[in-house]
Design a protein around this motif. Structure first.
Motif, PDB file in Angstrom:
ATOM      1  N   GLY A  61       0.849  -1.057   0.203  1.00  0.00           N
ATOM      2  CA  GLY A  61       0.011  -0.153  -0.157  1.00  0.00           C
ATOM      3  C   GLY A  61       1.007   0.862   0.100  1.00  0.00           C
ATOM      4  O   GLY A  61       0.144   2.354  -0.490  1.00  0.00           O
ATOM      5  N   LEU A  62       1.941   1.208   0.854  1.00  0.00           N
ATOM      6  CA  LEU A  62       3.220   2.343   0.471  1.00  0.00           C
ATOM      7  C   LEU A  62       3.999   1.438   0.602  1.00  0.00           C
ATOM      8  O   LEU A  62       4.547   0.335   1.237  1.00  0.00           O
ATOM      9  CB  LEU A  62       3.164   3.369   1.634  1.00  0.00           C
ATOM     10  N   THR A  63       5.250   2.233  -0.417  1.00  0.00           N
ATOM     11  CA  THR A  63       6.387   1.944  -0.759  1.00  0.00           C
ATOM     12  C   THR A  63       6.953   1.848   0.711  1.00  0.00           C
ATOM     13  O   THR A  63       7.306   2.987   1.052  1.00  0.00           O
ATOM     14  CB  THR A  63       7.132   2.066  -1.655  1.00  0.00           C
ATOM     15  N   PRO A  64       8.288   1.282   0.384  1.00  0.00           N
ATOM     16  CA  PRO A  64       9.764   1.982   1.637  1.00  0.00           C
ATOM     17  C   PRO A  64      10.205   3.032   1.142  1.00  0.00           C
ATOM     18  O   PRO A  64      10.270   4.030   2.186  1.00  0.00           O
ATOM     19  CB  PRO A  64      10.923   1.488   1.390  1.00  0.00           C
ATOM     20  N   ARG A  65       9.776   3.542  -0.164  1.00  0.00           N
ATOM     21  CA  ARG A  65      10.722   5.106  -0.086  1.00  0.00           C
ATOM     22  C   ARG A  65       9.483   6.063   0.279  1.00  0.00           C
ATOM     23  O   ARG A  65       9.694   7.247   0.688  1.00  0.00           O
ATOM     24  CB  ARG A  65      10.838   4.807  -1.342  1.00  0.00           C
ATOM     25  N   ASP A  66       8.282   5.968   0.264  1.00  0.00           N
ATOM     26  CA  ASP A  66       7.312   6.805   0.784  1.00  0.00           C
ATOM     27  C   ASP A  66       7.119   6.573   1.540  1.00  0.00           C
ATOM     28  O   ASP A  66       6.777   7.605   2.616  1.00  0.00           O
ATOM     29  CB  ASP A  66       5.878   6.127   0.136  1.00  0.00           C
ATOM     30  N   ARG A  67       7.002   5.849   2.770  1.00  0.00           N
ATOM     31  CA  ARG A  67       7.483   5.234   4.093  1.00  0.00           C
ATOM     32  C   ARG A  67       7.940   6.375   4.801  1.00  0.00           C
ATOM     33  O   ARG A  67       8.063   7.025   5.966  1.00  0.00           O
ATOM     34  CB  ARG A  67       6.763   3.851   4.354  1.00  0.00           C
ATOM     35  N   SER A  68       9.636   6.314   3.801  1.00  0.00           N
ATOM     36  CA  SER A  68      10.843   7.119   3.938  1.00  0.00           C
ATOM     37  C   SER A  68      10.544   8.516   4.526  1.00  0.00           C
ATOM     38  O   SER A  68      10.440   9.521   5.222  1.00  0.00           O
ATOM     39  CB  SER A  68      11.879   6.860   3.036  1.00  0.00           C
ATOM     40  N   LEU A  69      10.107   8.916   2.743  1.00  0.00           N
ATOM     41  CA  LEU A  69       9.344  10.489   2.590  1.00  0.00           C
ATOM     42  C   LEU A  69       8.680  10.437   4.170  1.00  0.00           C
ATOM     43  O   LEU A  69       8.814  11.397   4.852  1.00  0.00           O
ATOM     44  CB  LEU A  69       8.806  10.685   1.240  1.00  0.00           C
ATOM     45  N   VAL A  70       7.192   9.958   4.546  1.00  0.00           N
ATOM     46  CA  VAL A  70       6.394  10.486   5.061  1.00  0.00           C
ATOM     47  C   VAL A  70       7.120  10.376   6.802  1.00  0.00           C
ATOM     48  O   VAL A  70       6.932  11.290   7.624  1.00  0.00           O
ATOM     49  CB  VAL A  70       5.165   9.590   5.275  1.00  0.00           C
ATOM     50  N   THR A  71       8.339   9.835   6.988  1.00  0.00           N
ATOM     51  CA  THR A  71       8.844   9.576   8.610  1.00  0.00           C
ATOM     52  C   THR A  71      10.093  10.067   8.309  1.00  0.00           C
ATOM     53  O   THR A  71      10.027  11.693   9.126  1.00  0.00           O
ATOM     54  CB  THR A  71       9.965   8.397   8.340  1.00  0.00           C
ATOM     55  N   ILE A  72      10.534  10.928   7.817  1.00  0.00           N
ATOM     56  CA  ILE A  72      11.390  12.034   7.416  1.00  0.00           C
ATOM     57  C   ILE A  72      10.840  13.617   8.063  1.00  0.00           C
ATOM     58  O   ILE A  72      11.111  14.250   8.750  1.00  0.00           O
ATOM     59  CB  ILE A  72      12.523  11.975   6.955  1.00  0.00           C
ATOM     60  N   ALA A  73       9.883  13.660   6.783  1.00  0.00           N
ATOM     61  CA  ALA A  73       8.443  14.699   6.926  1.00  0.00           C
ATOM     62  C   ALA A  73       8.105  14.941   8.763  1.00  0.00           C
ATOM     63  O   ALA A  73       8.153  16.197   9.297  1.00  0.00           O
ATOM     64  CB  ALA A  73       7.377  14.467   6.065  1.00  0.00           C
TER      65      ALA A  73
END
Lengths: 260, 260, 260
Positions: A61-73
């Motif tokens: 549902g969400l790629t590791p790359r997207d999860r990283s963007l969410v988390t660093i934000a």
């Protein structure tokens, strides 16, 4: 005797300094350090880190790359510098380009506050130096901008001018000139990723009143409902359950008003 | 000449490092340091610290142990690491067990955010080491859980599923499995203390929309009105007047709907 | 061989320590450091710092001194210690007296939380020491207070007592005795500047529900609409756009109910 004292002192300090350098310079080491701290303070956290937190990053549902963007934000919005070295490194390992991480920080200078960006820059500098990321990999200060949707921007500007033009003309002017006719058009982040980072920062810092506009914008920019749903799941861990539960009714209202 | 330079440098550094170690390793020293800073910057704060702030901790209606739980929850929720060494020490002196402090941090990993817990763990590690608190005094990662009130939990889960099941299935699932069927049942904190910490963290971080549910739950778990009233008083100082004034209307509504 | 190691280690550490000391002790150096970091991580931020951010401070409608009060209030309210050395220095350069900076910190101990003040005090101590600001330049702990407007205060106290006297008697009592009959009457800040700092801290920390009362009070104390408008503009940069956009509807409602 004195020489011995000097030697012991200096070597002790050197080893201490070296160890600290390792922690702040290496995301991997910092993670090991955190895990070691967990076992000395809260063994359950180490269990949760290896279990649900590790699984979170593998959810579909969400790629590791997207999860990283969410988390660093979330970390930048909440000014949580201690965890930044590890998660900046992880972001780069998960496919976030250095130019994108740079641009996330630039973007959040305006959406989280100038000082949040200054703190994040100090951390990212060390991460970039350690990985040999030089100026050639960074977005230029003044790139050619993406094309503007003039109609949509005219609508947005007119609405904000009508609402707040007489309250804070300066805010309204900078919002147009600096944000929507400059920052949002910088090409180092796609509009979809820029929206993803914006929505994540808003939820992570409890800015509930600003979610409706930016979640709609994110979905206009290509974020799907199932991705947005997983953004909320990711943020439950990294921004705390209460921020997510306060965002849920807003997300629900946005979802219900949009076609599937 | 060079040797002298080395000696001076090393001894200077050693003494500096030692002094810093004292500050971060000893709550008592840090408190003295803060008081000394006050006299050099804001003498009124030293007066208020000796007067109203000292009296606050002696007010009837809430024990010093409870006030410590409220205060450390506020510090962790607000990620205020500078004051943690002193207040973690004070909590242990006020009768909060090491296992309880450990469990407060574990709990707030979910209610304040994972990174808040990671920061608190790094501070608590030093406090525990200085006091000789070893792994045998910590809660196990996987203890036997407290019994679950199945009916109440089924009601809660059904309501959240109906409200948000289609918005964020992941959040709803983790809320059930990880929070209400695991975290809340860990025995190292009583449900009443766990609720006390949760409500304190919510008020301290401005999570007004989440107070109603958790204040009711806290009172179901044994927190009295007069104790809740003193929680608000304690937090006025440690989370700032505005957070408390935003919580007051919610607390009033909760109080009025409950029998005395 | 060992001696050489000691010498290298000690000298390396000394130079590192000295450089770090420079950064934290000198606002000017820290600013240069931040600018240098920008070029290594996010070149656009350096461009924005030299362009719109520099221009912001020169806008008419609010003096550089007032902009400094707004900015340091935002930093203290948000506990952003990294930027404090630079902006505390800038405030003193912009005409904020040391006694006023001291009093801003004292005030925000109550309006942002005790620990925010403790963190700010630790930074201000270094700034004061570097500039040779001694105790004689600080406000006394117990000065002669400004005269109280007894009628207005009686009205305020009666309203709060009626609203929340039965919810949190302690909060209500401290609000009267400690805040409105003591803190607000301390002469080291004018009531107008005290209000300016309060409103800035509220907006910067997302305390939307408390803005109406304090913005009205600020304007009763002499803050003009055009100044308040520029406060919002200043805070867009230093507290982030979302905090300001959440404050705008409240400011609009306050402005509309007051005579021009």
């Amino acid at each position: 005797m004195k020489l011995m004292t000097v030697m012991i002192a200096a070597l002790f300090l050197f080893s201490t300094s070296w160890a600290q350098g390792q922690h702040t310079q290496s995301g991997r080491t910092e993670s090991m350090q955190t895990a070691s701290n967990f076992t000395k303070v809260a063994p359950a956290l180490e269990k949760y880190a290896r279990g649900p937190l590790a699984e979170l990053w593998k959810r579909p549902g969400l790629t590791p790359r997207d999860r990283s963007l969410v988390t660093i934000a979330a970390l930048i919005a909440r000014n949580q510098t201690v965890e930044m070295p590890y998660y900046f490194d992880l972001a780069l390992n998960n496919g976030v380009k250095a130019s994108e991480l740079s641009e996330v920080i630039t973007h959040l200078a305006f959406y989280s506050g100038w000082s949040n960006a200054a703190s994040a820059v100090a951390i990212a500098k060390d991460v970039f130096e350690r990985r040999g990321i030089g100026p050639d990999q960074l977005p230029p200060a003044s790139p050619e901008l993406l094309p503007l949707n003039e109609d949509a921007e005219a609508d947005r500007a007119a609405r904000v001018e009508q609402d707040f033009g007489k309250v804070a003309a300066g805010v309204v002017q900078y919002t147009t000139d600096l944000l929507f006719r400059d920052l949002w058009l910088r090409p180092a982040l796609t509009p979809r990723d820029r929206s993803l980072v914006t929505v994540s920062a808003l939820i992570a810092s409890g800015q509930v009143a600003q979610i409706t506009y930016h979640l709609n914008r994110a979905m206009d920019n290509g974020l799907t409902k199932s991705q947005a749903s997983e953004v909320l799941t990711q943020l439950a861990f990294y921004a705390g359950w209460p921020n997510v539960f306060s965002a849920l009714p807003v997300a629900k209202a946005v979802f219900e008003k949009r076609p599937d």
